[in-house]
Design an enzyme around this catalytic site. Sequence first.
Site, PDB file in Angstrom:
ATOM      1  N   PHE A 355       0.830  -1.197   0.000  1.00 34.66           N
ATOM      2  CA  PHE A 355       0.000   0.000   0.000  1.00 34.66           C
ATOM      3  C   PHE A 355       0.866   1.249   0.000  1.00 34.66           C
ATOM      4  O   PHE A 355       1.876   1.317   0.716  1.00 34.66           O
ATOM      5  CB  PHE A 355      -0.882   0.061   1.258  1.00 34.66           C
ATOM      6  CG  PHE A 355      -1.909  -1.025   1.370  1.00 34.66           C
ATOM      7  CD1 PHE A 355      -3.196  -0.839   0.901  1.00 34.66           C
ATOM      8  CD2 PHE A 355      -1.585  -2.242   1.977  1.00 34.66           C
ATOM      9  CE1 PHE A 355      -4.146  -1.835   1.019  1.00 34.66           C
ATOM     10  CE2 PHE A 355      -2.536  -3.243   2.106  1.00 34.66           C
ATOM     11  CZ  PHE A 355      -3.825  -3.042   1.625  1.00 34.66           C
ATOM     12  N   ASP A 356       0.466   2.247  -0.779  1.00 31.58           N
ATOM     13  CA  ASP A 356       1.003   3.575  -0.569  1.00 31.58           C
ATOM     14  C   ASP A 356       0.292   4.150   0.651  1.00 31.58           C
ATOM     15  O   ASP A 356      -0.855   3.792   0.930  1.00 31.58           O
ATOM     16  CB  ASP A 356       0.749   4.459  -1.793  1.00 31.58           C
ATOM     17  CG  ASP A 356       1.244   5.872  -1.574  1.00 31.58           C
ATOM     18  OD1 ASP A 356       2.439   6.032  -1.295  1.00 31.58           O
ATOM     19  OD2 ASP A 356       0.428   6.811  -1.662  1.00 31.58           O
ATOM     20  N   LYS A 357       0.970   5.037   1.376  1.00 33.41           N
ATOM     21  CA  LYS A 357       0.356   5.586   2.589  1.00 33.41           C
ATOM     22  C   LYS A 357      -0.614   6.717   2.281  1.00 33.41           C
ATOM     23  O   LYS A 357      -1.806   6.634   2.538  1.00 33.41           O
ATOM     24  CB  LYS A 357       1.428   6.074   3.563  1.00 33.41           C
ATOM     25  CG  LYS A 357       0.840   6.668   4.850  1.00 33.41           C
ATOM     26  CD  LYS A 357       1.903   7.257   5.734  1.00 33.41           C
ATOM     27  CE  LYS A 357       2.370   8.598   5.208  1.00 33.41           C
ATOM     28  NZ  LYS A 357       1.339   9.665   5.316  1.00 33.41           N
ATOM     29  N   VAL A 558      -1.277  -1.057  -4.161  1.00 35.02           N
ATOM     30  CA  VAL A 558      -2.436  -0.179  -4.036  1.00 35.02           C
ATOM     31  C   VAL A 558      -1.941   1.239  -3.845  1.00 35.02           C
ATOM     32  O   VAL A 558      -1.217   1.521  -2.885  1.00 35.02           O
ATOM     33  CB  VAL A 558      -3.323  -0.588  -2.838  1.00 35.02           C
ATOM     34  CG1 VAL A 558      -4.621   0.211  -2.839  1.00 35.02           C
ATOM     35  CG2 VAL A 558      -3.614  -2.074  -2.847  1.00 35.02           C
TER      36      VAL A 558
END
Length: 676
Positions: A355-357, A558
């Site tokens: 995941f990107d934050k 994501v």
Amino acid sequence: MNESKPAAVAANEESHEGHSHGGVFGKNTELVFSLLCGALLGIGFLLSRFTAVPQIVPLILYIGAYFFGGFFTAKEAVQTIAKGKFEIDFLMLVAAAGAGFLGSWAEGALLLFLFSLGHALEHFAMERARKSIAALSDLAPKTALLKQNGDTKEVPISALNLGDVIVVRPNTKISADGFIVKGSSSVNQAPITGESMPVDKKAAPDPEMPVEKAASLDAEYKVFAGTINGNELLEVKVTKLAADSTLSRLIKLVNETQSQKSPTQLFTDKFEKFFVPAVLILVTALCFAYLVVDEPFSKSFYRAMSVLVAASPCALAISTPSAVLSGVARAAKAGVLIKGGGPLEDLGALDVLAFDKTGTLTEGKPKLTKIVPLTGMSETELLKIVVAVESLSDHPIAKAISRDGRERLKDEAIAPAHDLEAVLGKGIKAALGDDAIYMGNMALFQSLDDAPPDASVAEKVSASEKEGNTTMLVRRNREYIGMIAVMDTPRPEARQALQELKAAGIRRMAMLTGDNGEVAKAVAEAVGVTDVYANLLPEQKVDVIQQLTKDESKIAMVGDGVNDAPAMAKSTVGIAMGAAGSDVALETADIALMGDKLSLLPFAIGLSRQARKIIRQNLVISLGVVAVLIPLTILDIASIGPAVIAHEGSTLVVVFNALRLLAYKWGQHGPASQST
């Protein structure tokens, strides 16, 4: 990236030219032709049931269905044969022609309808690579304001040379990678680094520094092409040519990964390469069986056509497209856009997500998270002072504090502040009545005067920052009266979504971010990811994805921003957050969560796993029927009638099996009920 197209874009457009199916209905012509084929087939079949209708009428309709259903298939088959290759496309045409020759017009038209519909959907998704690269190219300005001999002139960015100085006006995009030689400002780097907060930038200590040594400068002096300047004028010395900028590297990375074929595509290509010619050779040989066996040519030809129908992979050709169509339709109903069968199947096979934050696991915008009085005053009184001062500033963090503070205060009266003074990178000073109000980070007060905060206050600030907050002290004259904090807060549904992902079989969830380690760690603990990678630039995110892919075989990324595009393209499946995602991320991604709902991810994975299961079942059914029918027709045990019936039966079985996906619910195959 000037007036002419970038090489990456041109190459990508050329590679897709062969799949461009324009026509009288524009880019949707192939889909319209397929639907017309289906309509003519349906009408013809219904009319053939009525004895009062002359048989020539449904025949004409079937021939029309052949034209519309076979037009683009024939076009591609001719192009493929011209290159010395064979595909199932060609075998479909031969099978349909054979069915028509033997009078089975409806069966042939049905075959062409289903096959052309699958192709139309496939070609519909093939433009995403070209669009993604074009969107990337549009991020940076096409021109720059070049400063020469005290004057400025507008030039194409391709005309910039190393060492040139460009002028960047307030609230405009920066045209080139470089370092600041004059001015200071807050720069929004989210398009490149994904950082949630604008970053304060200032002029380098030595404006005359050679370009070759610029790499050694701290980040506070350097800027990227495509990032957005704040409210101040900047002068930037160019350190990279347009073709070598960070943004250009993003384009190159996306272009390289988009051109790679998936393992499923490679397997299909290999299967078609051997299966299609083998069937054609077998059918041709059977046409001349009368030379060996004592029988008329008509019987040999009939047997050959029976084998062709038996060997023609009717059910095989639609087993995957029908499942994909059903899966994509079900996903769309729930707010998930899935771009084809590859992503649908791959998503169901993996158990690792990255995941990107910013904007993915978090809201993507700063919020006021803490208001802590350090004296006897109330929170409301402290908040009035803070809002009064921050309302004077245009800084994004100040705007967030003012916005959220006013929401909390509702109709409370706020005294006006005045005489705002900004200290770049540290804080602000303003007058409120007869008092001097200071607000900023620890660095401001440590260098302000002889009244720095005591150890207990510094400890509270440190503890707040370790929680991932951007924390500021508030001082009135010489008294420290409070502490405020802002943070890009986790999405409310993030933790629940990740728990459902774990329950659905996702055993490893990594977070990739350009933010610092403390912020990343705090968010990771709040949402429940298992691995944290912080301080990453886009190319470093790609490196992490490549390493995870090496360790885990398959991985989904994501993301929501431009900086995520290369990592998403390099992953097995790229997933973009819809409303929060950039155009580039949406085009590059294989799956988009429309409506910006992270909670839909467990549903999408559950649906994909069910679709993958059904696709495998359909392949076994369709190949099994072919394997049984070929020897039966060769041995004259089964004629063309039973062959068509068996094929149409298997077709109905795989289609109805695939249609089960339309009724899929997350609660049926996962730990939680999903009402969509």
